[in-house]
Design an enzyme around this catalytic site. Structure first.
Site, PDB file in Angstrom:
ATOM      1  N   CYS A   1     -11.499  -8.768  10.446  1.00  0.00           N
ATOM      2  CA  CYS A   1     -10.762  -7.725  11.160  1.00  0.00           C
ATOM      3  C   CYS A   1     -11.692  -6.657  11.726  1.00  0.00           C
ATOM      4  CB  CYS A   1      -9.716  -7.084  10.249  1.00  0.00           C
ATOM      5  SG  CYS A   1     -10.368  -6.229   8.802  1.00  0.00           S
TER       6      CYS A   1
ATOM      7  N   ARG B   1       0.860  -1.177   0.000  1.00  0.00           N
ATOM      8  CA  ARG B   1       0.000   0.000   0.000  1.00  0.00           C
ATOM      9  C   ARG B   1       0.899   1.231   0.000  1.00  0.00           C
ATOM     10  NH1 ARG B   1      -3.224  -0.630   5.291  1.00  0.00           N
ATOM     11  NH2 ARG B   1      -4.185   1.338   4.632  1.00  0.00           N
TER      12      ARG B   1
ATOM     13  N   LYS C   1      -2.487  -8.076  10.820  1.00  0.00           N
ATOM     14  CA  LYS C   1      -3.865  -7.982  11.297  1.00  0.00           C
ATOM     15  C   LYS C   1      -4.856  -7.696  10.171  1.00  0.00           C
ATOM     16  CE  LYS C   1      -3.590  -3.086  12.723  1.00  0.00           C
ATOM     17  NZ  LYS C   1      -4.638  -2.541  11.852  1.00  0.00           N
ATOM     18  N   ASP C   2      -4.369  -7.224   9.024  1.00  0.00           N
ATOM     19  CA  ASP C   2      -5.247  -6.940   7.885  1.00  0.00           C
ATOM     20  C   ASP C   2      -5.467  -8.144   6.984  1.00  0.00           C
ATOM     21  OD1 ASP C   2      -5.515  -4.266   8.647  1.00  0.00           O
ATOM     22  OD2 ASP C   2      -3.803  -3.618   7.430  1.00  0.00           O
TER      23      ASP C   2
ATOM     24  N   ARG D   1     -11.516   7.692  10.118  1.00  0.00           N
ATOM     25  CA  ARG D   1     -10.894   6.973   9.011  1.00  0.00           C
ATOM     26  C   ARG D   1      -9.682   7.737   8.521  1.00  0.00           C
ATOM     27  NH1 ARG D   1     -13.100   3.521   5.723  1.00  0.00           N
ATOM     28  NH2 ARG D   1     -10.884   3.137   5.386  1.00  0.00           N
ATOM     29  N   GLY D   2      -8.945   7.099   7.615  1.00  0.00           N
ATOM     30  CA  GLY D   2      -7.743   7.696   7.049  1.00  0.00           C
ATOM     31  C   GLY D   2      -6.509   6.961   7.532  1.00  0.00           C
TER      32      GLY D   2
ATOM     33  N   ARG E   1      -5.303  10.631  10.441  1.00  0.00           N
ATOM     34  CA  ARG E   1      -6.035  10.576  11.714  1.00  0.00           C
ATOM     35  C   ARG E   1      -5.429  11.534  12.730  1.00  0.00           C
ATOM     36  NH1 ARG E   1      -7.835   4.243  12.632  1.00  0.00           N
ATOM     37  NH2 ARG E   1      -8.123   3.752  10.444  1.00  0.00           N
TER      38      ARG E   1
ATOM     39  N   ARG F   1     -13.606  -3.690  17.747  1.00  0.00           N
ATOM     40  CA  ARG F   1     -12.990  -4.409  18.870  1.00  0.00           C
ATOM     41  C   ARG F   1     -12.604  -3.450  19.991  1.00  0.00           C
ATOM     42  NH1 ARG F   1      -7.931  -4.305  20.217  1.00  0.00           N
ATOM     43  NH2 ARG F   1      -7.366  -3.406  18.210  1.00  0.00           N
ATOM     44  N   ARG F   2     -11.946  -2.354  19.645  1.00  0.00           N
ATOM     45  CA  ARG F   2     -11.525  -1.404  20.666  1.00  0.00           C
ATOM     46  C   ARG F   2     -12.727  -0.788  21.370  1.00  0.00           C
ATOM     47  NH1 ARG F   2      -7.300   1.095  16.373  1.00  0.00           N
ATOM     48  NH2 ARG F   2      -5.495  -0.225  16.854  1.00  0.00           N
TER      49      ARG F   2
END
Length: 316
Positions: free
Chosen positions: A249, A15, A87-88, A156-157, A162, A138-139
């Site tokens: 996720c 990415r 994690k992604d 987002r971002g 962020r 989750r958080r």
């Protein structure tokens, strides 16, 4: 001994965010150390998760949100290796895709970054109704249970975007919750107000996943050196918990892995988004290979199901 004895070109995909590139450069550096003759070409692209900044991640759909376009590049043979935040990566990979290496887990915990107006404070110090920004169900699910006086809003971002939203003079956010690993990999650790030791982290958080084509034997051999043994084993166990519970996720599954010699303990929590319900379980076993790691993950998932995790997940 390095695998490569003659010049080879390896095409690496990533990415294009600053964090993704920093992580990919870490992997490239390790590959160059192991294979000095290797020529590496870097290709960057945006995924659907990067493009859809106006919608909460949990509403877009969680499978392959930050991986699909990169995996298309692998499938079409325009790149040979993809570096992801582990994690992604979904637990079910597309046909002919292989998670060939799991590398270098940084601090897997979540942390709090305060808005300038709240410097020096912790979450418990914030006024009732203060707004905490996070894109993670989750958080939020865990934090609502621990800090019922706070409100939570999606943000987002990429990481820098962020932080810019948090620091704006008219920001609606009093604080953000982010992964320690990403903050530290961008050399921004000084911004961390405090780590969240009581919040179980995302499956694979802090580790890097290296994905290749399963039938590309040469590339598999080249990247095998990237595996960190203990990190690989604990992450395989965590991913097996998620696979069995069928959580993506964006589903509120949290984990914590700890080692005592060759004994690996994995704890898990599943909580409803409003924090009203939670199921927790954990167990330990001797883990020295991939099969034992996965077996431990299956055990933890079975305990979670016995205690009602499926009912919580179905209600989401």
């Amino acid at each position: 001994m390095p695998v490569t004895q003659s010049p080879v070109t390896l095409r690496v995909g990533s990415r294009d965010s600053k964090l993704a590139l920093a992580q990919t450069e870490l992997i490239i550096g390790e590959l160059k150390k192991a294979h000095p003759q290797l020529t590496i070409e870097l290709s960057t692209m945006k995924t659907i998760g990067d493009k859809r900044q106006d919608v909460a991640m949990s509403k877009i759909g969680d499978k392959g949100l930050f991986t699909k376009e990169l995996e298309t590049g692998l499938s079409e043979n325009t790149i040979d290796v993809v570096v992801h935040s582990l994690k992604d990566i979904p637990t079910q990979l597309p046909e002919n895709m292989l998670l060939a290496a799991i590398h270098g887990r940084a601090d897997p915990r979540d942390c709090v970054i305060m808005a300038p107006r709240n410097q020096g404070k912790k979450l418990e110090d914030l006024a009732e109704g203060s707004v905490i920004g996070t894109g993670s169900v989750r958080r939020v699910a865990q934090l609502r249970r621990q800090y019922p006086h706070l409100e939570f809003a999606d943000v987002r971002g990429n990481l820098n975007t962020r932080l810019a939203k948090l620091d704006a003079p008219d920001s609606v956010y009093d604080a953000l919750v982010l992964a320690v690993a990403g903050i530290e990999r961008l050399q921004l650790g000084a911004r961390i107000a405090h780590a969240l030791d009581t919040v179980l982290y995302a499956v694979g958080q802090g580790a890097l996943g290296v994905e290749v084509r399963a039938d590309d034997v040469q590339t598999r051999e080249l990247v095998a050196c990237l595996n960190s043994r203990s990190v690989r084993l604990e992450c395989l166990a965590e991913r097996e918990v998620m696979r069995v519970l069928e959580g993506g996720c964006s589903v509120p599954i949290g984990v914590r892995s700890t080692w005592d010699g060759e004994q690996l303990e994995v704890k898990c929590i599943v909580a409803s988004p409003d924090g009203s319900q939670a199921v927790e379980a954990g167990t330990a076993a001797q883990v020295t290979n991939d099969d034992q790691a996965r077996a431990l993950g299956v055990q933890v998932a079975a305990l979670m199901r016995e205690r009602g995790a499926d009912a919580v997940l179905r209600a989401i």
